[in-house]
Design an enzyme around this catalytic site. Structure first.
Site, PDB file in Angstrom:
ATOM      1  N   GLN A 102       0.830  -1.205   0.000  1.00  9.66           N
ATOM      2  CA  GLN A 102       0.000   0.000   0.000  1.00  9.66           C
ATOM      3  C   GLN A 102       0.862   1.251   0.000  1.00  9.66           C
ATOM      4  OE1 GLN A 102      -1.168   0.488   4.619  1.00  9.66           O
ATOM      5  NE2 GLN A 102      -1.810  -1.468   3.719  1.00  9.66           N
ATOM      6  N   HIS A 104       0.371   5.716   1.128  1.00 14.83           N
ATOM      7  CA  HIS A 104      -0.480   6.767   1.677  1.00 14.83           C
ATOM      8  C   HIS A 104      -0.185   8.097   0.978  1.00 14.83           C
ATOM      9  CE1 HIS A 104      -1.309   3.831   4.690  1.00 14.83           C
ATOM     10  NE2 HIS A 104      -0.136   3.939   5.281  1.00 14.83           N
ATOM     11  N   GLU A 121       3.791   8.249   8.740  1.00 15.93           N
ATOM     12  CA  GLU A 121       3.732   7.436   9.950  1.00 15.93           C
ATOM     13  C   GLU A 121       5.110   6.897  10.303  1.00 15.93           C
ATOM     14  OE1 GLU A 121       0.829   4.635   8.565  1.00 15.93           O
ATOM     15  OE2 GLU A 121       2.327   3.223   7.839  1.00 15.93           O
ATOM     16  N   HIS A 179       4.818   0.373   0.786  1.00 17.16           N
ATOM     17  CA  HIS A 179       5.257  -0.406   1.946  1.00 17.16           C
ATOM     18  C   HIS A 179       4.277  -1.528   2.250  1.00 17.16           C
ATOM     19  CE1 HIS A 179       2.459   2.574   3.684  1.00 17.16           C
ATOM     20  NE2 HIS A 179       2.198   1.644   4.596  1.00 17.16           N
ATOM     21  N   ARG A 199      -4.547   0.661  -1.482  1.00  8.63           N
ATOM     22  CA  ARG A 199      -3.997  -0.679  -1.677  1.00  8.63           C
ATOM     23  C   ARG A 199      -3.585  -0.876  -3.120  1.00  8.63           C
ATOM     24  NH1 ARG A 199      -8.988  -2.412   0.712  1.00  8.63           N
ATOM     25  NH2 ARG A 199      -8.838  -2.398   2.996  1.00  8.63           N
TER      26      ARG A 199
END
Length: 329
Positions: A102, A104, A121, A179, A199
Site C-alpha cells: 500500500q 499513503h 507514519e 510499503h 492498496r
C-alpha cells in the site's frame, strides 16, 4: 487554530484511554500476553489508542469518546498551537499474515481529494522474531511502469526493499512510500490522524484495490528508512520529524512533568505517555493517582496541572509529542 493559552485545571488532568480492538482479516485471534483479549468472529489486527471512538477511561471525562472531547475542548487539550481534532493516531499492529502492499498520500494529494491531511507514519518495534522484516520503499532504479506491471502480474513484491527489524528499532514511513507490514514483528505505529490507505496489491484477498490513486501517490524515492536513535543525557530521541517527536524517557524512581519536556518545547501543549513495558504511576497534589499499566497510554492535556511520573517496575516509557509543520501551523 486556537489563539489563547489554556487555563490550568484539575478537570484536565492526564487521563487513560481505553484501547479499541479493531478486527482485520490478517490479524490474530488471541492477543495474549500483550492484552487479555481473544477475538470473536474476526481476528484482531490493530489496537487503537487515540481513535475518535476510543473512550476516556479515567478522570473527569471518563466514558466520553475521545473525539468528542477534542471537539469540545481543543484549547484545553492542545494549547494555543494546533488544529481542531486529534492530530495523531497511535495503535499497535498485530500482523499474523502479510498486510496489503500500500501507499499513503501526502498532504497535497489528500487535499486534492477532499481529505484534511495525508498520512506520514512511523513504526516502533515492540518485539520481533529472528529474521523479521518489513517492506519499505522501492528498490533503486525501479520505474513506475515496472510498478504498474508488478501490480497486475503479481510480482510487485520483487521491487520492494526488505528492511530487517529488531526490538527497539524505529522505522520512518514517509507519505508516498510503497510499503507492507509482514508477520514477525509487533509494531507501535504513530501517524497523522488519517485512515486513507491506497492498496496496490492484496495477495488475492477479496478487498478493494486503489490502483490509480496508489500510483498517483507513489514516490520513487522518499525519506523512509530506519532511524538511528539520538541518545541524550536525559532521554533518547527515537524520531523527530514535522508531524511528531517520539522519545524514550528513562525514569529512575520518579521524574517531574516539567522535566519531561525537551529544550525548546512550549510549556503548554499536548503529549502522550505510552508504557511499552512495565507500569507507571502519575501523582499530583491537584488530582488522584493514575496507574498506567503495560501497553496503555495516557493523554497529557495542555491544561493539565503539574505531576510526577513514578516507575512502578520495569518501565519502558515512550513519550509522543504532536508537531505541526510551519506551513500549516
Amino acid at each position: 487554530m486556537t489563539s489563547s493559552e489554556p487555563v490550568i485545571s484539575p478537570d484536565f488532568a492526564p487521563f487513560l484511554i481505553q484501547p479499541h480492538f479493531d478486527p482485520r482479516i490478517w490479524g490474530y485471534r488471541d492477543l495474549r500476553p500483550w492484552f487479555d483479549v481473544t477475538a470473536g468472529d474476526e481476528p484482531i489486527g490493530e489496537v487503537w489508542f487515540t481513535g475518535d471512538q476510543c473512550r476516556i477511561a479515567s478522570g473527569h471525562h471518563a466514558g466520553k469518546p475521545l473525539g468528542q472531547l477534542f471537539s469540545e475542548a481543543p484549547a484545553e487539550l492542545m494549547g494555543s498551537k494546533g488544529h481542531p481534532g486529534s492530530p495523531l493516531l497511535m495503535k499497535i499492529i498485530f500482523a499474523k499474515e502479510k498486510l496489503s502492499v500500500q501507499v499513503h498520500p501526502d498532504d497535497a494529494m489528500a487535499h486534492k481529494y477532499g481529505e484534511p491531511r495525508g498520512k506520514t507514519e512511523c513504526w516502533y518495534t515492540l518485539a520481533a522474531d529472528p529474521g523479521a522484516a518489513v517492506a519499505l520503499g522501492l528498490k533503486p532504479g525501479v520505474s513506475m511502469d515496472e510498478v504498474r506491471a508488478g501490480i497486475h502480474n503479481g510480482t510487485l513484491e520483487d521491487f520492494l526493499n526488505a528492511v530487517p527489524v529488531a526490538k527497539g528499532d524505529m522505522v520512518f514511513v514517509d507519505a508516498g512510500t510503497v510499503h507492507a507490514i509482514w508477520p514477525g514483528a509487533i509494531l507501535f505505529e504513530t501517524q497523522q490522524y488519517s485512515d486513507t490507505t491506497y492498496r496496490m496489491y492484496d495477495y488475492g484477498r477479496p478487498r478493494e484495490l486503489h490502483i490509480e490513486k496508489s500510483l498517483e501517490a507513489t514516490k520513487l524515492a522518499t525519506r523512509s528508512g530506519k532511524i538511528a536513535a539520538q541518545v541524550l543525557s536525559d532521554r533518547t530521541i527515537l524520531i523527530d520529524v514535522e508531524y511528531f517527536r517520539i522519545e524514550r524517557i528513562a525514569i529512575e524512581g520518579s521524574r517531574s512533568s516539567s522535566d519531561l519536556r525537551y529544550d525548546g518545547e512550549p510549556p503548554r501543549g499536548l503529549s502522550y505517555l505510552f508504557a511499552a513495558e512495565g507500569s507507571a504511576r502519575l501523582v499530583s497534589d491537584a488530582f488522584g493517582p493514575i496507574e498506567i499499566p503495560a501497553r496503555n497510554i495516557v493523554l497529557i492535556p495542555a491544561a493539565s496541572p503539574e505531576f510526577t511520573v513514578e516507575n512502578s517496575g520495569g518501565l519502558d516509557l515512550i513519550r509522543i509529542v504532536p508537531r505541526w509543520p510551519e506551513a500549516t501551523a
